[in-house]
Scaffold this active site. Structure first.
Site, PDB file in Angstrom:
ATOM      1  N   HIS A 149      12.055  -6.936   5.395  1.00 40.26           N
ATOM      2  CA  HIS A 149      11.374  -5.889   4.765  1.00 40.26           C
ATOM      3  C   HIS A 149      12.046  -4.328   5.382  1.00 40.26           C
ATOM      4  CE1 HIS A 149       8.480  -2.685   3.732  1.00 40.26           C
ATOM      5  NE2 HIS A 149       8.160  -3.555   2.570  1.00 40.26           N
ATOM      6  N   SER A 186       5.693   1.056  -4.596  1.00 40.93           N
ATOM      7  CA  SER A 186       4.672   1.953  -5.577  1.00 40.93           C
ATOM      8  C   SER A 186       4.228   1.173  -6.929  1.00 40.93           C
ATOM      9  CB  SER A 186       5.054   3.246  -5.921  1.00 40.93           C
ATOM     10  OG  SER A 186       5.112   4.084  -4.525  1.00 40.93           O
ATOM     11  N   LYS A 227       0.879  -5.668   5.182  1.00 45.03           N
ATOM     12  CA  LYS A 227       1.561  -4.951   6.119  1.00 45.03           C
ATOM     13  C   LYS A 227       0.188  -4.968   7.358  1.00 45.03           C
ATOM     14  CE  LYS A 227       3.973  -2.222   3.011  1.00 45.03           C
ATOM     15  NZ  LYS A 227       4.686  -0.982   2.740  1.00 45.03           N
ATOM     16  N   GLU A 267      13.503  -3.547  -3.130  1.00 50.35           N
ATOM     17  CA  GLU A 267      12.599  -2.443  -2.872  1.00 50.35           C
ATOM     18  C   GLU A 267      13.403  -1.127  -2.513  1.00 50.35           C
ATOM     19  OE1 GLU A 267       8.593  -4.295  -1.955  1.00 50.35           O
ATOM     20  OE2 GLU A 267       9.539  -3.974   0.070  1.00 50.35           O
ATOM     21  N   GLY A 270       0.402  -0.960  -0.923  1.00 48.87           N
ATOM     22  CA  GLY A 270      -0.794  -0.140  -1.248  1.00 48.87           C
ATOM     23  C   GLY A 270      -1.796  -0.924  -2.291  1.00 48.87           C
ATOM     24  N   ASN A 293       1.636  -7.541  -0.039  1.00 45.80           N
ATOM     25  CA  ASN A 293       2.143  -7.356   1.358  1.00 45.80           C
ATOM     26  C   ASN A 293       1.007  -6.350   1.845  1.00 45.80           C
ATOM     27  OD1 ASN A 293       3.314  -6.864   3.821  1.00 45.80           O
ATOM     28  ND2 ASN A 293       5.060  -5.621   2.919  1.00 45.80           N
ATOM     29  N   GLY A 309       5.689   3.131  -0.544  1.00 45.69           N
ATOM     30  CA  GLY A 309       4.364   3.934  -0.085  1.00 45.69           C
ATOM     31  C   GLY A 309       4.398   5.430  -0.371  1.00 45.69           C
ATOM     32  N   GLU A 337      10.557  -1.860   6.126  1.00 45.05           N
ATOM     33  CA  GLU A 337      10.037  -1.256   7.473  1.00 45.05           C
ATOM     34  C   GLU A 337      10.480  -2.036   8.669  1.00 45.05           C
ATOM     35  OE1 GLU A 337       5.999  -1.549   5.833  1.00 45.05           O
ATOM     36  OE2 GLU A 337       6.756   0.145   4.611  1.00 45.05           O
TER      37      GLU A 337
HETATM   38  P1  PGA Z   1       4.023  -0.106  -1.498  1.00 49.21           P
HETATM   39  O1  PGA Z   1       4.763  -1.283  -0.747  1.00 49.21           O
HETATM   40  O2  PGA Z   1       3.580  -0.945  -2.988  1.00 49.21           O
HETATM   41  O3  PGA Z   1       2.805   0.581  -1.055  1.00 49.21           O
HETATM   42  O4  PGA Z   1       4.971   1.212  -2.141  1.00 49.21           O
HETATM   43  C1  PGA Z   1       5.641  -2.114  -1.291  1.00 49.21           C
HETATM   44  C2  PGA Z   1       6.259  -2.676   0.150  1.00 49.21           C
HETATM   45  O5  PGA Z   1       6.446  -2.358   1.120  1.00 49.21           O
HETATM   46  O6  PGA Z   1       6.402  -4.002   0.023  1.00 49.21           O
END
Ligand code: PGA
Length: 257
Positions: A97, A215, A13, A169, A237, A11, A175, A99
């Site tokens: 998601h 993460s 983003k 998640e 990330g 992803n 993140g 976010e």
């Molecule tokens: P992250 O994000 O691997 O940076 O923690 C995962 C996601 O938001 O799908």
């Protein structure tokens, strides 16, 4: 434990221009593990989808969007419809998601509508669920997952459920560099699988791919993927740098039987 299949999606983003997406895909292609059973996708921003699709041609990499609206068309400024995605050649979409839930007012109801619309249009949804830190600390994890699953997946047929990918998640792990331990993740995934069994029957629940996200990195992916009910990962990330994502994919592929 070894697995017959895993689905790992990056992803991206709100990162990468079209040319940066193309460059990342070109680099990733040089370094891909070639294991049957390993599904790989990248999800760039809407603007980079067309260029990304060109860049993955002839490879196993799929391209997905990070959102899709439920209406066919109309006054929904800033949104993109299933028809528009299909016309662009996209048949995979992340939905709900955290976010989107946190910053853009996404609710279980809109997640449900978007998931239905995607399935109807032949777009495979990656529908996201997960609890916040306050909810986990308040002992609410299972209640939250239960609510997100029953409302977010309401009205799906078992056949539609089988085509839907779920991403668990935990919001506190996204993140932040804090990953759920493999045991914590497995516990949540087992709960999700049990709830799917209740809602759609055991045969369907057994077929649904449940990704873990939060993460995921090259050095923790293998242990996470070897958990019984974890069938893949949604990676933020660590998917941005092609070399790191390729290493993560290779490490995950070791878990495949
Ligand atoms: P992250 O994000 O691997 O940076 O923690 C995962 C996601 O938001 O799908």
């Amino acid at each position: 434990m070894s697995k017959p299949r895993l689905f790992i999606a990056g992803n991206w983003k709100m990162n990468k221009t079209s040319s940066e997406a193309v460059a990342a895909i070109a680099e990733l292609r040089k370094d891909l593990p070639n294991k049957p059973g390993l599904e790989i996708a990248v999800c760039p921003s809407f603007l980079a989808l067309g260029a990304a699709l060109e860049a993955v041609k002839g490879s196993v990499i799929q391209v997905g969007s990070q959102n899709v609206h439920f209406a066919e068309s109309g006054a929904f400024t800033g949104e993109v419809s299933c028809g528009q995605l299909k016309d662009a050649g996209i048949s995979l979409a992340i939905i709900g998601h955290s976010e989107r839930r946190q910053f853009f007012g996404e609710t279980d109801d809109t997640v449900n509508k978007r998931t239905h619309a995607a399935l109807k249009a032949g777009i495979r949804p990656i529908t996201c669920i997960g609890e916040t830190l306050a909810e986990r600390q308040g002992g609410q994890t299972e209640a939250v997952l239960e609510r997100q699953l029953s409302l977010g997946l309401a009205g799906l047929t078992p056949e539609q459920m089988e085509k839907t990918v779920l991403a668990y998640e935990p919001v506190w792990a996204i993140g932040t560099g804090v990953t759920a331990s493999p045991q914590q993740a497995q516990e949540a995934h087992a709960f999700i699988r049990a709830k799917l069994t209740q809602l759609f029957g055991a045969a369907t629940a057994g077929k649904v791919l449940i990704q873990y996200g939060g993460s995921v990195k090259p050095d923790n992916v293998a242990e996470l993927m070897s958990q019984k009910d974890i069938d893949g990962a949604l990676v933020g990330g660590a998917s941005l740098k092609a070399a790191e994502f390729a290493t993560l994919l290779r490490n995950a592929a070791c878990v495949l039987s």
